[in-house]
Motif scaffolding. Structure first.
Motif, PDB file in Angstrom:
ATOM      1  N   GLN A 215      13.020  28.123  91.545  1.00 18.73           N
ATOM      2  CA  GLN A 215      13.663  26.821  91.535  1.00 18.73           C
ATOM      3  C   GLN A 215      14.782  26.873  90.501  1.00 18.73           C
ATOM      4  OE1 GLN A 215      13.871  24.027  89.333  1.00 18.73           O
ATOM      5  NE2 GLN A 215      14.858  22.808  90.914  1.00 18.73           N
ATOM      6  N   ALA A 216      15.937  26.326  90.858  1.00 21.42           N
ATOM      7  CA  ALA A 216      17.121  26.564  90.032  1.00 21.42           C
ATOM      8  C   ALA A 216      17.726  25.321  89.392  1.00 21.42           C
ATOM      9  CB  ALA A 216      18.191  27.272  90.870  1.00 21.42           C
ATOM     10  N   GLY A 217      17.060  24.182  89.401  1.00 24.75           N
ATOM     11  CA  GLY A 217      17.621  22.980  88.778  1.00 24.75           C
ATOM     12  C   GLY A 217      17.014  22.736  87.413  1.00 24.75           C
ATOM     13  N   SER A 218      17.838  22.323  86.436  1.00 28.06           N
ATOM     14  CA  SER A 218      17.336  22.096  85.077  1.00 28.06           C
ATOM     15  C   SER A 218      17.410  20.641  84.640  1.00 28.06           C
ATOM     16  CB  SER A 218      18.115  22.967  84.085  1.00 28.06           C
ATOM     17  OG  SER A 218      17.860  24.337  84.313  1.00 28.06           O
ATOM     18  N   SER A 219      17.787  19.739  85.560  1.00 28.85           N
ATOM     19  CA  SER A 219      17.738  18.307  85.245  1.00 28.85           C
ATOM     20  C   SER A 219      16.281  17.882  85.150  1.00 28.85           C
ATOM     21  CB  SER A 219      18.429  17.510  86.350  1.00 28.85           C
ATOM     22  OG  SER A 219      17.706  17.646  87.574  1.00 28.85           O
ATOM     23  N   ALA A 230       7.087  25.461  91.765  1.00 31.98           N
ATOM     24  CA  ALA A 230       7.714  26.773  91.602  1.00 31.98           C
ATOM     25  C   ALA A 230       6.793  27.796  90.960  1.00 31.98           C
ATOM     26  CB  ALA A 230       8.994  26.647  90.783  1.00 31.98           C
ATOM     27  N   ASP A 231       7.051  29.056  91.287  1.00 28.87           N
ATOM     28  CA  ASP A 231       6.411  30.191  90.610  1.00 28.87           C
ATOM     29  C   ASP A 231       7.327  30.744  89.525  1.00 28.87           C
ATOM     30  OD1 ASP A 231       4.110  30.417  92.511  1.00 28.87           O
ATOM     31  OD2 ASP A 231       5.710  30.925  93.930  1.00 28.87           O
ATOM     32  N   ALA A 232       8.642  30.558  89.709  1.00 25.84           N
ATOM     33  CA  ALA A 232       9.635  31.073  88.768  1.00 25.84           C
ATOM     34  C   ALA A 232      10.795  30.097  88.682  1.00 25.84           C
ATOM     35  CB  ALA A 232      10.132  32.444  89.220  1.00 25.84           C
ATOM     36  N   ALA A 256       0.314  19.818  83.010  1.00 27.54           N
ATOM     37  CA  ALA A 256      -0.054  18.424  83.283  1.00 27.54           C
ATOM     38  C   ALA A 256      -0.381  18.216  84.757  1.00 27.54           C
ATOM     39  CB  ALA A 256       1.086  17.497  82.865  1.00 27.54           C
ATOM     40  N   TYR A 257       0.161  19.064  85.626  1.00 27.59           N
ATOM     41  CA  TYR A 257      -0.157  19.003  87.055  1.00 27.59           C
ATOM     42  C   TYR A 257      -1.362  19.877  87.413  1.00 27.59           C
ATOM     43  CZ  TYR A 257       4.132  16.437  88.080  1.00 27.59           C
ATOM     44  OH  TYR A 257       5.116  15.467  88.141  1.00 27.59           O
ATOM     45  N   GLY A 258      -2.080  20.333  86.396  1.00 28.54           N
ATOM     46  CA  GLY A 258      -3.287  21.106  86.639  1.00 28.54           C
ATOM     47  C   GLY A 258      -3.036  22.578  86.912  1.00 28.54           C
ATOM     48  N   ARG A 259      -1.838  23.047  86.602  1.00 29.38           N
ATOM     49  CA  ARG A 259      -1.498  24.441  86.841  1.00 29.38           C
ATOM     50  C   ARG A 259      -1.677  25.277  85.575  1.00 29.38           C
ATOM     51  NH1 ARG A 259       4.222  25.235  89.309  1.00 29.38           N
ATOM     52  NH2 ARG A 259       3.300  27.301  89.609  1.00 29.38           N
ATOM     53  N   ASN A 260      -1.888  26.565  85.753  1.00 26.41           N
ATOM     54  CA  ASN A 260      -1.911  27.497  84.627  1.00 26.41           C
ATOM     55  C   ASN A 260      -0.461  27.737  84.203  1.00 26.41           C
ATOM     56  OD1 ASN A 260      -1.961  29.718  82.919  1.00 26.41           O
ATOM     57  ND2 ASN A 260      -3.455  30.853  84.122  1.00 26.41           N
ATOM     58  N   PRO A 261      -0.076  27.362  82.988  1.00 26.88           N
ATOM     59  CA  PRO A 261       1.327  27.514  82.581  1.00 26.88           C
ATOM     60  C   PRO A 261       1.814  28.961  82.587  1.00 26.88           C
ATOM     61  CG  PRO A 261      -0.047  26.949  80.699  1.00 26.88           C
ATOM     62  CD  PRO A 261      -0.898  26.767  81.916  1.00 26.88           C
ATOM     63  N   ASP A 262       0.886  29.918  82.529  1.00 31.07           N
ATOM     64  CA  ASP A 262       1.281  31.326  82.594  1.00 31.07           C
ATOM     65  C   ASP A 262       1.682  31.735  84.010  1.00 31.07           C
ATOM     66  OD1 ASP A 262       0.833  31.764  79.914  1.00 31.07           O
ATOM     67  OD2 ASP A 262      -1.257  32.364  80.192  1.00 31.07           O
ATOM     68  N   GLU A 263       1.399  30.869  84.987  1.00 32.78           N
ATOM     69  CA  GLU A 263       1.704  31.212  86.374  1.00 32.78           C
ATOM     70  C   GLU A 263       2.985  30.547  86.866  1.00 32.78           C
ATOM     71  OE1 GLU A 263      -1.758  30.787  88.839  1.00 32.78           O
ATOM     72  OE2 GLU A 263      -2.968  32.057  87.519  1.00 32.78           O
ATOM     73  N   ILE A 264       3.848  30.184  85.906  1.00 32.14           N
ATOM     74  CA  ILE A 264       5.216  29.782  86.218  1.00 32.14           C
ATOM     75  C   ILE A 264       6.096  30.474  85.184  1.00 32.14           C
ATOM     76  CG2 ILE A 264       4.910  27.612  84.945  1.00 32.14           C
ATOM     77  CD1 ILE A 264       7.064  26.383  86.767  1.00 32.14           C
ATOM     78  N   VAL A 265       6.955  31.380  85.624  1.00 31.00           N
ATOM     79  CA  VAL A 265       7.735  32.191  84.689  1.00 31.00           C
ATOM     80  C   VAL A 265       9.157  31.648  84.580  1.00 31.00           C
ATOM     81  CG1 VAL A 265       6.343  34.258  84.970  1.00 31.00           C
ATOM     82  CG2 VAL A 265       8.269  33.884  86.510  1.00 31.00           C
TER      83      VAL A 265
END
Length: 444
Positions: A215-219, A230-232, A256-265
Motif C-alpha cells: 500500500q503506497a499512501g501515507s495520508s 496491507a502486508d507491506a 489495534a485491528y488485532g494484527r501482529n505488527p511484525d506482519e506489516i513491513v
C-alpha cells in the motif's frame, strides 16, 4: 515472527526517476520499453539477492510528464515476462483500485503468482488524477475519502476471491475421474456498497497463500488502509524522526485491528546519488539538477497537484498560498510540500527544483549510504528499503557493487535466498485460507 535481515527491493522505472535521466549514456534512451534493459536489471538484482523488484504505474499522461511515463510497459505484462527468467526475486506491480474490478485484479495477480511460483505483490493505489478519470469514462475522480473507502472494499473482495479454493482443492485424479473437490470451492457472494461479486475465482491459490499486498499512501486514510489490509507499506521520508513516527504509527494501528505488527513491513523508497567521493556526489547532483529547466520543474511539481499550473506565480517569491489545492490529489505528498515550503520559507523556484530533483538523505559515498541505512534500520525507522535512482542503470550498479557488500559484511543484508516466495523474502508467514483456518480454529 522473527525479524529477518534488512529487506531490500529495487524500483525498475525506465532510465530512472529524473526528468533528464533518459539522456544519460549509462542506459538506453528507450529504457521504459526496452525488454533487454529490464531483463538485465532483474538478473542483476536477483544475482545480488535483492528481495523484490517494483514496477510503478500511472493512468494518465500529458506532454509535460516524466518522459518515461509517456511510453512504458504495463506492470503485470512486464512482470510476467520477468518471472520466466527469475526464480527467487519478488515481483511487485502497481494497479489502481479506482478503475479496476476486484475479480479481474484477483485473477491477474493470481495468474502472476502461479507463473512466478508465489512471488507476486500488488501495490494498491487510488489514482488521484482528473486525467485518469477521463481515460476511464468518468468526469472526475472520487474525492480522497471515497477513494480510500472504495479501495478498502476492493482489497477485501480480492482477498476473499483469492480464498475461493482451499489449497488442496485440485486433485487431478485421472483414475477416479476427479479433477477437483467441489467441497473445497467457495463463492464469496459479496454484496457491498461499491462492489457486487459472486465468485468463485477461476484460478487456484498461490504457493504463498495470497499475493502480498503493498500500500503506497501515507495520508491518514492511507495509513488506516495499510493497517487494515496491507502486508507491506511503500512510503518515503526526509529524516529519521519522521520515519520513526510513521513506522510506530502504522504498526500501532495494525495492532489495534488485532494484527501482529511484525506482519506489516515498512519499506520507504530511497533514491541516493552514490559516488566514490563527496565531490563526485555533488557533481552528479548538480548535473541532474542543471539538466532540468525551471519550466519543466514547474510542470513536474504541478503533477502532484492534479496538474495545477504554477507558472502564473512569481518564481522567486515565497511559495504561493494555494489553499486546499492538492488535498484531493497526492494528499500526503502535497501536504508535505506545502508544510516544508512554509516552514523553511522556500520560494516557488526552490520547491519546484527540489520536487523534480530531490536530494536523498542517503546520498553520499558507499560507506555513508550503508551507515545511514544501518542507522535508520536500528532506529526502527523501517524494516527495509526500496532502492530507486535518478539514474537507474548507474545507480543500481553502484548500490549492488559498492553499498550492498558493506551491508552484507555487517550481517544486515542476505547473501543467499532462504525461501522461494515473496512472503518468505519479506519474513512474512504463509497466508492461511480463511475457510480452512475457521475449521482449524473451531476444532481447537
Amino acid at each position: 515472527m522473527t525479524k529477518k535481515q534488512l529487506i531490500i527491493g529495487a524500483i525498475l522505472h525506465g532510465a530512472g526517476g529524473n526528468m533528464a535521466s533518459w539522456k544519460h549514456p549509462s542506459g538506453p534512451a528507450d529504457a521504459s520499453v526496452n525488454v533487454k534493459h529490464y531483463l538485465n536489471l532483474v538478473e542483476k538484482a536477483e544475482g545480488a539477492k535483492l528481495d523484490f523488484i517494483f514496477v510503478a504505474d500511472g493512468l494518465a499522461i500529458n506532454k509535460d510528464v516524466l518522459p518515461h511515463f509517456l511510453n512504458r510497459f504495463e506492470p503485470l505484462t512486464i512482470l510476467s515476462a520477468l518471472a520466466s527468467v527469475t526464480s527467487h526475486i519478488g515481483l511487485v506491480g502497481t494497479l489502481s483500485t479506482s478503475y479496476t474490478q476486484p475479480f479481474t485484479v484477483a485473477r491477474q495477480f493470481g495468474s502472476l503468482d502461479l507463473i512466478s511460483g508465489g512471488r507476486a505483490g500488488w501495490n494498491v493505489v487510488t489514482s488521484p488524477s482528473t486525467g485518469a478519470a477521463h481515460n476511464h469514462s468518468q468526469d472526475t475522480f472520487p474525492d480522497h475519502a471515497l477513494r480510500y473507502e472504495i479501495a478498502e472494499e476492493h482489497v477485501e473482495v480480492v482477498k476473499g476471491l483469492w480464498d475461493s479454493y482451499e489449497d488442496d482443492a485440485f486433485l487431478y485424479d485421472r483414475e477416479n475421474d476427479t479433477y477437483f473437490d467441489p467441497n473445497k470451492m467457495h463463492a464469496i457472494n459479496h454484496h457491498g456498497k461499491h462492489f457486487q461479486v459472486e465468485g468463485p475465482l477461476n484460478i487456484q491459490r498461490s504457493p504463498q497463500g495470497q499475493t502480498v499486498v503493498f500500500q503506497a499512501g501515507s495520508s491518514d486514510a492511507g495509513r488506516e488502509l495499510a493497517a487494515k489490509t496491507a502486508d507491506a507499506v511503500f512510503t518515503g521520508h526526509k529524516d529519521v524522526e519522521s520515519a520513526q513516527a510513521f513506522y510506530q504509527d502504522v504498526k500501532s494501528r495494525a495492532e489495534a485491528y488485532g494484527r501482529n505488527p511484525d506482519e506489516i513491513v515498512i519499506l520507504p523508497g530511497i533514491g541516493p546519488i552514490i559516488g566514490e567521493t563527496e565531490e563526485e556526489v555533488e557533481e552528479k547532483y548538480a548535473a541532474l539538477r542543471n539538466g532540468v529547466s525551471i519550466d519543466t520543474a514547474l510542470n513536474y511539481l504541478g503533477r502532484y497537484f492534479d496538474h495545477f499550473d504554477f507558472s502564473v506565480y512569481p518564481l522567486d517569491e515565497p511559495f504561493p498560498d494555494i489553499g486546499d489545492i492538492g488535498a484531493e490529489a497526492f494528499k500526503s505528498t502535497t501536504d508535505l510540500i506545502k508544510a516544508d515550503a512554509k516552514k523553511h520559507g522556500k520560494t516557488l523556484r526552490q520547491v519546484a527544483l527540489e520536487a523534480t530533483t530531490p536530494r536523498s538523505p542517503f546520498s553520499g559515498t558507499p560507506e555513508h549510504v550503508a551507515n545511514e541505512i544501518e542507522k535508520w534500520y536500528h532506529a526502527d525507522a523501517f524494516d527495509g528499503v526500496i532502492f530507486g535512482s535518478p539514474l537507474l542503470n548507474d545507480g543500481l550498479h553502484l548500490f549492488i557493487e559498492k553499498v550492498l557488500p558493506i551491508l552484507q559484511e555487517r550481517g544486515l543484508a542476505q547473501t543467499e535466498y532462504t525461501g522461494t516466495t515473496l512472503r518468505e523474502n519479506l519474513g512474512l508467514p504463509f497466508k492461511q485460507n480463511r475457510h480452512t483456518q475457521k475449521v482449524s480454529e473451531a476444532s481447537v
